[in-house]
Design an enzyme around this catalytic site. Sequence first.
Site, short mmCIF file in Angstrom:
data_model
loop_
_atom_site.label_atom_id
_atom_site.label_comp_id
_atom_site.label_asym_id
_atom_site.label_seq_id
_atom_site.Cartn_x
_atom_site.Cartn_y
_atom_site.Cartn_z
N GLU A 176 -9.95 0.70 27.91
CA GLU A 176 -9.13 1.71 28.60
C GLU A 176 -7.65 1.36 28.66
O GLU A 176 -7.03 1.30 29.73
CB GLU A 176 -9.72 1.95 30.01
CG GLU A 176 -11.16 2.42 29.92
CD GLU A 176 -11.84 2.61 31.26
OE1 GLU A 176 -11.18 2.54 32.30
OE2 GLU A 176 -13.07 2.80 31.26
N ASP A 232 -12.52 3.31 24.94
CA ASP A 232 -11.87 4.20 25.92
C ASP A 232 -12.72 5.45 26.16
O ASP A 232 -13.67 5.72 25.43
CB ASP A 232 -10.45 4.59 25.45
CG ASP A 232 -9.45 4.55 26.59
OD1 ASP A 232 -8.35 3.99 26.41
OD2 ASP A 232 -9.79 5.05 27.70
N GLU A 294 -20.80 4.33 26.03
CA GLU A 294 -21.15 4.49 27.45
C GLU A 294 -21.67 5.91 27.73
O GLU A 294 -21.36 6.52 28.72
CB GLU A 294 -19.95 4.18 28.33
CG GLU A 294 -19.33 2.82 28.09
CD GLU A 294 -18.21 2.47 29.04
OE1 GLU A 294 -18.05 3.17 30.07
OE2 GLU A 294 -17.46 1.50 28.77
O1 G3I Z 1 -21.48 -6.39 43.39
C1 G3I Z 1 -20.89 -5.76 44.54
C2 G3I Z 1 -21.78 -5.96 45.76
O2 G3I Z 1 -21.84 -7.35 46.07
C3 G3I Z 1 -21.21 -5.17 46.94
O3 G3I Z 1 -22.07 -5.28 48.05
C4 G3I Z 1 -21.07 -3.70 46.52
C5 G3I Z 1 -20.51 -2.85 47.62
O4 G3I Z 1 -19.13 -3.15 47.75
O5 G3I Z 1 -20.18 -3.60 45.39
C6 G3I Z 1 -20.74 -4.28 44.26
O6 G3I Z 1 -19.84 -4.17 43.17
C7 G3I Z 1 -19.83 -2.86 42.59
C8 G3I Z 1 -20.17 -3.02 41.10
O7 G3I Z 1 -20.07 -1.74 40.42
C9 G3I Z 1 -21.58 -3.56 40.90
O8 G3I Z 1 -22.50 -2.64 41.43
C10 G3I Z 1 -18.43 -2.30 42.72
O9 G3I Z 1 -18.17 -2.04 44.10
C11 G3I Z 1 -18.32 -0.99 41.93
O10 G3I Z 1 -16.97 -0.55 41.93
C12 G3I Z 1 -18.72 -1.25 40.49
O11 G3I Z 1 -18.69 -0.01 39.81
C13 G3I Z 1 -18.73 -0.15 38.37
C14 G3I Z 1 -17.43 0.43 37.82
O12 G3I Z 1 -17.46 0.35 36.38
C15 G3I Z 1 -16.24 -0.35 38.33
O13 G3I Z 1 -15.07 0.29 37.88
C16 G3I Z 1 -19.91 0.64 37.83
O14 G3I Z 1 -21.13 0.02 38.24
C17 G3I Z 1 -19.86 0.69 36.30
O15 G3I Z 1 -20.85 1.58 35.80
C18 G3I Z 1 -18.50 1.17 35.83
O16 G3I Z 1 -18.47 1.07 34.45
C19 G3I Z 1 -17.24 1.50 33.82
C20 G3I Z 1 -17.09 0.72 32.54
O17 G3I Z 1 -17.08 -0.67 32.84
C21 G3I Z 1 -15.84 1.14 31.80
N1 G3I Z 1 -15.88 2.57 31.52
C22 G3I Z 1 -16.04 3.39 32.73
C23 G3I Z 1 -17.31 3.00 33.46
C24 G3I Z 1 -17.50 3.88 34.68
O18 G3I Z 1 -16.47 3.66 35.61
#
Ligand code: G3I
Length: 371
Positions: A176, A232, A294
């Site tokens: 990205e 991206d 994705e």
């Molecule tokens: O691991 C912590 C946990 O310990 C905590 O209790 C919980 C609540 O705060 O958060 C957990 O972390 C979360 C993580 O996913 C694992 O579940 C983060 O808050 C959350 O923001 C994170 O979201 C991920 C996101 O990227 C972050 O930007 C999504 O799962 C994931 O599917 C998403 O993937 C991205 C790709 O990497 C790039 N392309 C876009 C795609 C969607 O945003």
Amino acid sequence: MRTGRIVSASLALSVALGLSSCTTTVPERSQVRSIKGAVDVPVGVAIDVRGTAGDAASVVSAEFDQITAENDMKPEAWYDDDAQFRFGPGAKKITDFAVAHGMSVYGHTLVWYKQNPEWFFLDDEGGELTGSASDEAFLTERLRTHIFAVAESFHNVYGDFGTDGNPIVAFDVVNEAISDANDDAAGLRDSSWERILGEDYIDLAFEFADEAFNDRFAAPDADRPVALFINDYDTEFEGKRDRLHSLVERLLDRGVPVDGVGHQFHTRLSTDVDDLGAALAAFDDLDVLQAVTELDVATGIPADNAALDEQGDYYRDAFRIFRERDDPLFSVSLWGLSDDRSWRADEGAPLLFGSGLTKKPAYFGVIDSAE
Ligand code: G3I
């Protein structure tokens, strides 16, 4: 090109359903084939460690060729609470699972503007890094150190890249990098990487990754065993797609070792499925691999039967587009196994399996794309 293996319909269904081997009904063909058995492009799925255990593990290993770590290989995941680098526990578990099941691993991601350790853009005294020459050098060294540490971690456990014991076949090097709006001359996203190092951060990331994964830690006889991708989203829309195309052209012109372009395709039923094919076709003039990295297709709310059936057709048509390309895709990956675990769950049932790992019309649409 992999060809699907058609097994005896009644035997496969009876095994699948745990019935005796004398079932008389001949099932629909799509009930007995797996995704990887039906689709002649490597198909992957993004998981976290839950995907390596229980029923989810059985589905992942039975249906897919390749695994992406949804979060466990992102920059923050490699450092403990004391900012010490170590092999991320989730990355290790997922990679061990891939090795145990003969699956490949598509790494995600070495460089991103999100999910970095909070100290990543601070100097040793905790000050914000600037674009000064010394800070540029500091961040460049931090970038190189991170990329080499990730590559070395896999090498030390699984052996040289390009050998049977090491399942890493690709890595998103930069994720990205493109601006969502046409608000930057170079089309780049405003990020700490870009503010401190300029566009050069992309060149550096690929050069360090190529040196680490395809040279320093690669098998002597391997030829670029790890495909290096720039990845991206929204490439199904012309503006962003054109900005990414322009960047990749510049990188290739500078001799930057970019192997491929990853199209995330976080899409929805209201996006014409042909726009996915157009996005892929738009890069066919460049000497790059392409991957769908994705994929998920939000149905909107409510995800009722009509929407789920429409989604099934959408996935069928999308996979027909992916499979029928003259220049085969490196792989097609779903961004998650089941709707209940999707980051887009609130946008409507985006994946192939429902909660409880039920096969949705979307699953059969993928299978039937091979008709
Ligand atoms: O691991 C912590 C946990 O310990 C905590 O209790 C919980 C609540 O705060 O958060 C957990 O972390 C979360 C993580 O996913 C694992 O579940 C983060 O808050 C959350 O923001 C994170 O979201 C991920 C996101 O990227 C972050 O930007 C999504 O799962 C994931 O599917 C998403 O993937 C991205 C790709 O990497 C790039 N392309 C876009 C795609 C969607 O945003």
